[in-house]
Design a protein around this motif. Structure first.
Motif, mmCIF file in Angstrom:
data_model
loop_
_atom_site.group_PDB
_atom_site.id
_atom_site.type_symbol
_atom_site.label_atom_id
_atom_site.label_comp_id
_atom_site.label_asym_id
_atom_site.label_seq_id
_atom_site.Cartn_x
_atom_site.Cartn_y
_atom_site.Cartn_z
ATOM 1 N N VAL A 362 -5.229 -8.438 -10.277
ATOM 2 C CA VAL A 362 -6.147 -7.973 -9.236
ATOM 3 C C VAL A 362 -7.385 -8.863 -9.264
ATOM 4 C CG1 VAL A 362 -5.330 -5.592 -9.194
ATOM 5 C CG2 VAL A 362 -7.094 -6.236 -10.832
ATOM 6 N N VAL A 363 -8.050 -8.962 -8.099
ATOM 7 C CA VAL A 363 -9.150 -9.917 -7.941
ATOM 8 C C VAL A 363 -10.297 -9.252 -7.203
ATOM 9 C CG1 VAL A 363 -9.778 -12.254 -7.176
ATOM 10 C CG2 VAL A 363 -7.384 -11.727 -7.718
ATOM 11 N N GLN A 364 -11.517 -9.586 -7.619
ATOM 12 C CA GLN A 364 -12.726 -9.180 -6.902
ATOM 13 C C GLN A 364 -13.591 -10.405 -6.638
ATOM 14 O OE1 GLN A 364 -14.745 -6.275 -9.377
ATOM 15 N NE2 GLN A 364 -13.923 -4.542 -8.215
ATOM 16 N N GLY A 365 -14.577 -10.245 -5.745
ATOM 17 C CA GLY A 365 -15.573 -11.289 -5.571
ATOM 18 C C GLY A 365 -15.457 -12.070 -4.281
ATOM 19 N N GLY A 366 -16.152 -13.204 -4.240
ATOM 20 C CA GLY A 366 -16.269 -13.989 -3.025
ATOM 21 C C GLY A 366 -14.987 -14.624 -2.554
ATOM 22 N N LEU A 367 -13.968 -14.669 -3.406
ATOM 23 C CA LEU A 367 -12.705 -15.290 -3.022
ATOM 24 C C LEU A 367 -11.843 -14.377 -2.154
ATOM 25 C CD1 LEU A 367 -11.367 -18.061 -3.727
ATOM 26 C CD2 LEU A 367 -10.075 -16.860 -5.486
ATOM 27 N N VAL A 368 -12.101 -13.075 -2.189
ATOM 28 C CA VAL A 368 -11.214 -12.100 -1.555
ATOM 29 C C VAL A 368 -11.436 -12.052 -0.039
ATOM 30 C CG1 VAL A 368 -10.518 -9.675 -1.466
ATOM 31 C CG2 VAL A 368 -11.140 -10.722 -3.652
ATOM 32 N N MET A 369 -10.327 -12.070 0.697
ATOM 33 C CA MET A 369 -10.351 -12.060 2.160
ATOM 34 C C MET A 369 -11.158 -10.886 2.713
ATOM 35 S SD MET A 369 -6.693 -10.372 3.227
ATOM 36 C CE MET A 369 -6.222 -8.737 2.597
ATOM 37 N N LYS A 370 -11.497 -11.019 3.988
ATOM 38 C CA LYS A 370 -12.187 -9.937 4.687
ATOM 39 C C LYS A 370 -11.244 -8.780 4.992
ATOM 40 C CE LYS A 370 -15.740 -9.558 8.253
ATOM 41 N NZ LYS A 370 -16.528 -10.342 9.239
ATOM 42 N N GLY A 371 -9.960 -9.077 5.103
ATOM 43 C CA GLY A 371 -8.965 -8.048 5.393
ATOM 44 C C GLY A 371 -7.860 -8.640 6.257
ATOM 45 N N TYR A 372 -6.919 -7.774 6.646
ATOM 46 C CA TYR A 372 -5.859 -8.181 7.567
ATOM 47 C C TYR A 372 -6.293 -7.884 8.996
ATOM 48 C CZ TYR A 372 -2.790 -8.498 3.474
ATOM 49 O OH TYR A 372 -2.232 -8.833 2.275
ATOM 50 N N TYR A 373 -6.080 -8.832 9.876
ATOM 51 C CA TYR A 373 -6.558 -8.741 11.250
ATOM 52 C C TYR A 373 -5.939 -7.540 11.966
ATOM 53 C CZ TYR A 373 -7.880 -10.475 15.922
ATOM 54 O OH TYR A 373 -8.426 -10.621 17.174
ATOM 55 N N LYS A 374 -6.818 -6.665 12.446
ATOM 56 C CA LYS A 374 -6.416 -5.481 13.205
ATOM 57 C C LYS A 374 -5.372 -4.645 12.453
ATOM 58 C CE LYS A 374 -7.469 -7.148 17.866
ATOM 59 N NZ LYS A 374 -6.943 -7.391 19.232
ATOM 60 N N ASN A 375 -5.480 -4.590 11.138
ATOM 61 C CA ASN A 375 -4.516 -3.844 10.336
ATOM 62 C C ASN A 375 -5.236 -3.171 9.170
ATOM 63 O OD1 ASN A 375 -2.251 -2.856 9.007
ATOM 64 N ND2 ASN A 375 -1.053 -4.701 9.329
ATOM 65 N N PRO A 376 -6.053 -2.168 9.460
ATOM 66 C CA PRO A 376 -6.822 -1.508 8.399
ATOM 67 C C PRO A 376 -5.937 -0.803 7.376
ATOM 68 C CG PRO A 376 -7.012 -0.292 10.473
ATOM 69 C CD PRO A 376 -6.349 -1.594 10.796
ATOM 70 N N GLU A 377 -4.751 -0.338 7.793
ATOM 71 C CA GLU A 377 -3.860 0.336 6.841
ATOM 72 C C GLU A 377 -3.378 -0.631 5.766
ATOM 73 O OE1 GLU A 377 -3.393 0.289 10.122
ATOM 74 O OE2 GLU A 377 -3.963 2.330 10.730
ATOM 75 N N ALA A 378 -2.930 -1.804 6.191
ATOM 76 C CA ALA A 378 -2.471 -2.801 5.220
ATOM 77 C C ALA A 378 -3.625 -3.283 4.348
ATOM 78 C CB ALA A 378 -1.821 -3.978 5.940
ATOM 79 N N THR A 379 -4.814 -3.407 4.942
ATOM 80 C CA THR A 379 -5.984 -3.819 4.172
ATOM 81 C C THR A 379 -6.292 -2.797 3.082
ATOM 82 O OG1 THR A 379 -6.899 -4.965 6.106
ATOM 83 C CG2 THR A 379 -8.418 -4.435 4.307
ATOM 84 N N ALA A 380 -6.259 -1.534 3.454
ATOM 85 C CA ALA A 380 -6.544 -0.473 2.481
ATOM 86 C C ALA A 380 -5.499 -0.443 1.368
ATOM 87 C CB ALA A 380 -6.598 0.876 3.189
ATOM 88 N N GLU A 381 -4.252 -0.721 1.721
ATOM 89 C CA GLU A 381 -3.165 -0.669 0.736
ATOM 90 C C GLU A 381 -3.343 -1.695 -0.377
ATOM 91 O OE1 GLU A 381 1.733 -1.079 0.581
ATOM 92 O OE2 GLU A 381 0.683 -1.061 2.492
ATOM 93 N N VAL A 382 -3.845 -2.886 -0.025
ATOM 94 C CA VAL A 382 -4.001 -3.927 -1.049
ATOM 95 C C VAL A 382 -5.395 -3.913 -1.673
ATOM 96 C CG1 VAL A 382 -2.302 -5.429 0.028
ATOM 97 C CG2 VAL A 382 -4.726 -5.735 0.585
ATOM 98 N N SER A 383 -6.211 -2.925 -1.324
ATOM 99 C CA SER A 383 -7.605 -2.901 -1.791
ATOM 100 C C SER A 383 -7.947 -1.656 -2.595
ATOM 101 C CB SER A 383 -8.558 -3.011 -0.589
ATOM 102 O OG SER A 383 -8.253 -4.129 0.208
ATOM 103 N N THR A 384 -6.929 -0.979 -3.133
ATOM 104 C CA THR A 384 -7.190 0.251 -3.869
ATOM 105 C C THR A 384 -7.982 -0.018 -5.148
ATOM 106 O OG1 THR A 384 -5.041 0.056 -4.964
ATOM 107 C CG2 THR A 384 -5.148 1.427 -3.003
#
Length: 516
Positions: A362-384
């Motif tokens: 798992v990774v934190q910090g400035g390297l981590v993407m803003k998220g998946y485009y127009k896909n908040p569910e997928a973004t939340a899934e990989v950001s627990t």
């Protein structure tokens, strides 16, 4: 700094230095700066601004790559497309990612014509390498644009790159990378790569993937970019010697191709400082061979589009023991956390695991993407639990080196035992007759899943199933030895050259009502 600032700074400092070479043509930094500025101003005149998505569909081509710089100068968002990908996937990206501008190579004119019909959001078509009825050719079009630079505000959270994930299991998601992501990535590379002088980078892997990232690293260091249209083993070996290349990047399958060349020992590789590999696990046996052939220059980077290219780093020296011999155990590692990457291993409950225990990277910090485009569910899934989850299982040794076991969702459960395909693949790949392989679980009445190896054999070699199974049993024991072997002419690979294990596995599960 914004991503484009790294190039601009070098262009100001080294205007008369060679920036790029393609076939018999070369560009100085001032030439690239002028063309990129004019492209950027032309895009601004066409109403491209912050957050406008601009796709580039081309094989490796200098004008296509400079067009990307122009997109960044207009504060647009670069959407890279690989011509090797399925056309349906590229068409989906154009629509789903709201692309408004399409740069395309002449060879893709038929696709661009179809996109004009199927993608009503695209307002501007530009051909990078020839005349087209769909739109202007980039260089003459750019020549009519203003050469005056336009100021761009520092925008750390602004998107600069929107790239589709591999898409091997359904439609690709759009990874939103920001200027801050790439600033962190550039910091990692500046802190770890070492050169005696401005680097010479050979871009023979697709410039729609990691090669593009490393090309920007090259420009950020005031180096020279040697562009090859595509990867060809002989052309790559010759170029390293002739162009005095100081670093190159290739995925493992391409490295295997280099090592299989009968004249691989006949070239001078003394200019190399870093031979970067990544994108997929590499055979430790073939990595050892690469060190023998190219010298102590092998350099590993590990990352994902979501956390670009520099989660971990393993230097050339890390591949060796204190006495200078190859460290066989270390060859299985993906390195230590990069200097500006916050990395940990986590269990399913969100707890960080101690050294020696297996957990998900798992990774934190400035390297981590803003998220998946127009896909908040997928973004939340990989950001627990507040971390980006890579899906890769690994353990960390007492010296801080991380060892990837496998993809979390690709573990094989056979007869109640958990088997990681990667360790079986390492055994298969150590056989001298094996060029490449994929190990998957296939349906089996007795075992639930049985281990199968799907193998490419080197040209000029012969290998039987019984020979390979006996070899593997001696390496990894009976539980991890495949129950069967299929020989195949060519494994399925992604546009980035990675063996697509999921595609191999899917072939054996198509008739099943379950997929595990």
């Amino acid at each position: 700094m914004n991503l484009i600032d790294f190039f601009d700074k070098s262009a100001r400092l080294y205007p008369n230095r060679v920036a790029a070479i393609f076939e018999d043509r070369q560009w100085l930094y001032r030439d690239v700066l002028d063309l990129a500025t004019r492209i950027g101003n032309g895009l601004r005149s066409a109403d491209v601004s912050a957050d406008t998505k601009c796709a580039v569909l081309s094989r490796n081509d200098p004008i296509a790559f400079i067009s990307m710089l122009g997109i960044l100068k207009a504060q647009g968002v670069w959407v890279p497309l690989n011509p090797s990908n399925a056309k349906s996937q590229s068409m989906h990206i154009l629509n789903a990612f709201d692309v408004e501008v399409l740069f395309f190579e002449k060879e893709e004119e038929d696709f661009a014509r179809a996109a004009k019909e199927e993608c009503p959001g695209i307002k501007l078509f530009l051909c990078v390498n020839g005349p087209s009825t769909l739109g202007a050719t980039v260089e003459p079009w750019a020549a009519s644009q203003s050469p005056e630079p336009q100021p761009s505000p520092w925008a750390p959270e602004a998107l600069c790159w929107l790239r589709g994930t591999g898409g091997t299991t359904g439609l690709p998601k759009g990874v939103m990378n920001t200027n801050r992501n790439f600033e962190t990535m550039m910091a990692n590379f500046r802190a770890t790569l070492s050169f005696d002088e401005a680097p010479v980078y050979l871009a023979c892997a697709p410039l729609s993937h990691t090669a593009a990232v490393l090309s920007m690293v090259t420009f950020g260091m005031g180096g020279t970019l040697i562009i090859h249209r595509k990867f060809e083993a002989q052309a790559t070996l010759k170029a390293i010697q002739a162009r005095k290349v100081s670093f190159v990047y290739l995925p493992p399958t391409a490295i295997y191709s280099l090592l299989s060349q009968p004249n691989v020992h006949e070239f001078d590789y003394s200019s190399l400082r870093h031979f970067i590999y990544g994108a997929a696990p590499i055979s430790s046996t073939k990595l050892h061979e690469a060190i023998d052939v190219f010298g102590p220059v092998m350099t590993q980077v590990y990352g994902q589009t979501e956390v670009p290219t520099s989660v971990t780093y393993m230097s050339p020296a890390d591949h060796l023991s204190e006495d200078g011999s190859v460290n066989e155990k270390r060859l299985l590692s993906c390195g230590k956390p990069a200097p500006f990457s916050r990395v940990a291993l986590m269990d399913d409950s969100g707890k960080l695991v101690p050294p020696g225990s297996i957990g998900e990277i798992v990774v934190q910090g400035g390297l981590v993407m803003k998220g998946y485009y127009k896909n908040p569910e997928a973004t939340a899934e990989v950001s627990t639990y507040g971390w980006h989850h890579t899906g890769d299982l690994a353990y960390q040794d007492e010296d801080g080196f991380i060892y990837i076991c496998d993809r979390k969702k690709e573990m094989i459960i056979t007869g109640g035992y958990n088997v990681y395909p990667l360790e079986v693949e390492q055994a298969v790949l150590s056989h001298p007759a094996v060029q490449d392989c994929a190990v998957v679980g296939v349906p089996d009445e007795k075992w639930g899943e049985a281990i199968k190896a799907v193998v490419e054999v080197k040209k000029g070699f012969s290998l039987t199933e019984d020979e390979l199974l006996a070899f593997c049993k001696a390496k990894v024991g009976s539980v991890r030895t495949p129950k069967s072997v299929d020989f195949i002419d060519e494994l399925p690979r992604s546009g980035a050259g990675k063996v697509m294990r999921k595609e191999v596995r899917k072939h054996y599960w198509t008739a099943e009502t379950r997929n595990v």
